[in-house]
Design a protein around this motif. Structure first.
Motif, PDB file in Angstrom:
ATOM      1  N   LYS A  95       0.831  -1.204   0.000  1.00 14.84           N
ATOM      2  CA  LYS A  95       0.000   0.000   0.000  1.00 14.84           C
ATOM      3  C   LYS A  95       0.869   1.258   0.000  1.00 14.84           C
ATOM      4  O   LYS A  95       0.584   2.219  -0.712  1.00 14.84           O
ATOM      5  CB  LYS A  95      -0.924  -0.009   1.208  1.00 14.84           C
ATOM      6  N   LYS A  96       1.953   1.270   0.785  1.00 12.16           N
ATOM      7  CA  LYS A  96       2.849   2.425   0.822  1.00 12.16           C
ATOM      8  C   LYS A  96       3.593   2.583  -0.499  1.00 12.16           C
ATOM      9  O   LYS A  96       3.800   3.707  -0.960  1.00 12.16           O
ATOM     10  CB  LYS A  96       3.846   2.296   1.977  1.00 12.16           C
ATOM     11  N   ILE A  97       3.961   1.487  -1.122  1.00 14.64           N
ATOM     12  CA  ILE A  97       4.650   1.551  -2.422  1.00 14.64           C
ATOM     13  C   ILE A  97       3.721   2.158  -3.470  1.00 14.64           C
ATOM     14  O   ILE A  97       4.136   2.998  -4.273  1.00 14.64           O
ATOM     15  CB  ILE A  97       5.147   0.151  -2.848  1.00 14.64           C
ATOM     16  N   ILE A  98       2.475   1.769  -3.454  1.00 14.34           N
ATOM     17  CA  ILE A  98       1.501   2.317  -4.402  1.00 14.34           C
ATOM     18  C   ILE A  98       1.301   3.812  -4.141  1.00 14.34           C
ATOM     19  O   ILE A  98       1.240   4.609  -5.083  1.00 14.34           O
ATOM     20  CB  ILE A  98       0.166   1.549  -4.324  1.00 14.34           C
ATOM     21  N   GLN A  99       1.236   4.225  -2.870  1.00 14.50           N
ATOM     22  CA  GLN A  99       1.068   5.640  -2.549  1.00 14.50           C
ATOM     23  C   GLN A  99       2.273   6.461  -3.026  1.00 14.50           C
ATOM     24  O   GLN A  99       2.107   7.526  -3.641  1.00 14.50           O
ATOM     25  CB  GLN A  99       0.880   5.827  -1.040  1.00 14.50           C
ATOM     26  N   TYR A 100       3.481   5.976  -2.755  1.00 17.90           N
ATOM     27  CA  TYR A 100       4.684   6.695  -3.188  1.00 17.90           C
ATOM     28  C   TYR A 100       4.783   6.742  -4.712  1.00 17.90           C
ATOM     29  O   TYR A 100       5.172   7.750  -5.286  1.00 17.90           O
ATOM     30  CB  TYR A 100       5.948   6.064  -2.588  1.00 17.90           C
ATOM     31  N   SER A 101       4.424   5.649  -5.371  1.00 18.30           N
ATOM     32  CA  SER A 101       4.457   5.623  -6.835  1.00 18.30           C
ATOM     33  C   SER A 101       3.465   6.629  -7.418  1.00 18.30           C
ATOM     34  O   SER A 101       3.776   7.309  -8.393  1.00 18.30           O
ATOM     35  CB  SER A 101       4.129   4.223  -7.357  1.00 18.30           C
ATOM     36  N   THR A 102       2.302   6.706  -6.822  1.00 20.97           N
ATOM     37  CA  THR A 102       1.301   7.661  -7.277  1.00 20.97           C
ATOM     38  C   THR A 102       1.801   9.091  -7.111  1.00 20.97           C
ATOM     39  O   THR A 102       1.661   9.921  -8.018  1.00 20.97           O
ATOM     40  CB  THR A 102      -0.014   7.465  -6.504  1.00 20.97           C
ATOM     41  N   ILE A 103       2.402   9.389  -5.981  1.00 24.22           N
ATOM     42  CA  ILE A 103       2.935  10.730  -5.738  1.00 24.22           C
ATOM     43  C   ILE A 103       4.056  11.050  -6.733  1.00 24.22           C
ATOM     44  O   ILE A 103       4.107  12.148  -7.292  1.00 24.22           O
ATOM     45  CB  ILE A 103       3.418  10.865  -4.279  1.00 24.22           C
ATOM     46  N   ILE A 104       4.922  10.078  -6.966  1.00 27.36           N
ATOM     47  CA  ILE A 104       6.042  10.281  -7.895  1.00 27.36           C
ATOM     48  C   ILE A 104       5.525  10.528  -9.314  1.00 27.36           C
ATOM     49  O   ILE A 104       6.124  11.290 -10.075  1.00 27.36           O
ATOM     50  CB  ILE A 104       7.019   9.092  -7.833  1.00 27.36           C
ATOM     51  N   LEU A 105       4.417   9.918  -9.686  1.00 27.84           N
ATOM     52  CA  LEU A 105       3.833  10.154 -11.010  1.00 27.84           C
ATOM     53  C   LEU A 105       3.079  11.477 -11.089  1.00 27.84           C
ATOM     54  O   LEU A 105       3.095  12.149 -12.118  1.00 27.84           O
ATOM     55  CB  LEU A 105       2.892   9.015 -11.381  1.00 27.84           C
ATOM     56  N   LEU A 106       2.390  11.850 -10.014  1.00 31.83           N
ATOM     57  CA  LEU A 106       1.569  13.056 -10.037  1.00 31.83           C
ATOM     58  C   LEU A 106       2.392  14.345 -10.005  1.00 31.83           C
ATOM     59  O   LEU A 106       1.963  15.360 -10.569  1.00 31.83           O
ATOM     60  CB  LEU A 106       0.574  13.042  -8.891  1.00 31.83           C
ATOM     61  N   ILE A 107       3.541  14.332  -9.379  1.00 31.43           N
ATOM     62  CA  ILE A 107       4.371  15.542  -9.297  1.00 31.43           C
ATOM     63  C   ILE A 107       4.812  16.008 -10.690  1.00 31.43           C
ATOM     64  O   ILE A 107       4.608  17.178 -11.040  1.00 31.43           O
ATOM     65  CB  ILE A 107       5.559  15.343  -8.332  1.00 31.43           C
TER      66      ILE A 107
END
Length: 125
Positions: free
Chosen positions: A4-16
């Motif tokens: 779940k944390k990996i998915i959250q960090y990946s999403t943030i890294i893509l959205l920035i």
């Protein structure tokens, strides 16, 4: 929990980067590098583009007799302005434009010069 944390960090890294790109586009389209007017005869205006349709045109600039004519290439994004330009083809006109530098693709237009208004000059005398 770890997934779940990996998915959250990946999403943030893509959205920035996407957010920064959208912010850059907004800045490039809303801030005008230069603005001005050009007078001459509209030689051509055509709708172009596969996905992003814009109107691309050529204005023949009026210069001294005996000199070679110069072309001013421009883009129109507003259909109402394109209709006004089409109504004045063959007449001497004044094109009012804004220059927007740094647009990343030709999806916004083939040129950096975006015409915002047209005024016929032949009928003002």
């Amino acid at each position: 929990m770890q997934v779940k944390k990996i998915i959250q960090y990946s999403t943030i890294i893509l959205l920035i980067p996407i957010g920064l790109f959208v912010l850059y586009l907004w800045a490039a389209l809303s801030w005008t590098y230069s603005s001005g007017e050009r007078a001459g005869y509209v030689q051509k205006l055509s709708e172009k583009g596969w996905v992003c349709k814009t109107y691309e045109g050529e204005l023949i600039l009026v210069s001294m007799p005996g000199t070679q004519a110069e072309k001013f290439f421009f883009t129109v994004r507003d259909k109402a302005v394109a209709v006004k330009i089409n109504e004045t083809v063959g007449q001497r006109v004044r094109l009012i434009y804004e220059e927007h530098k740094g647009l990343p693709t030709t999806c916004f237009g083939d040129t950096a010069y975006f015409v915002t208004d047209v005024q016929p000059l032949d009928h003002q005398q």
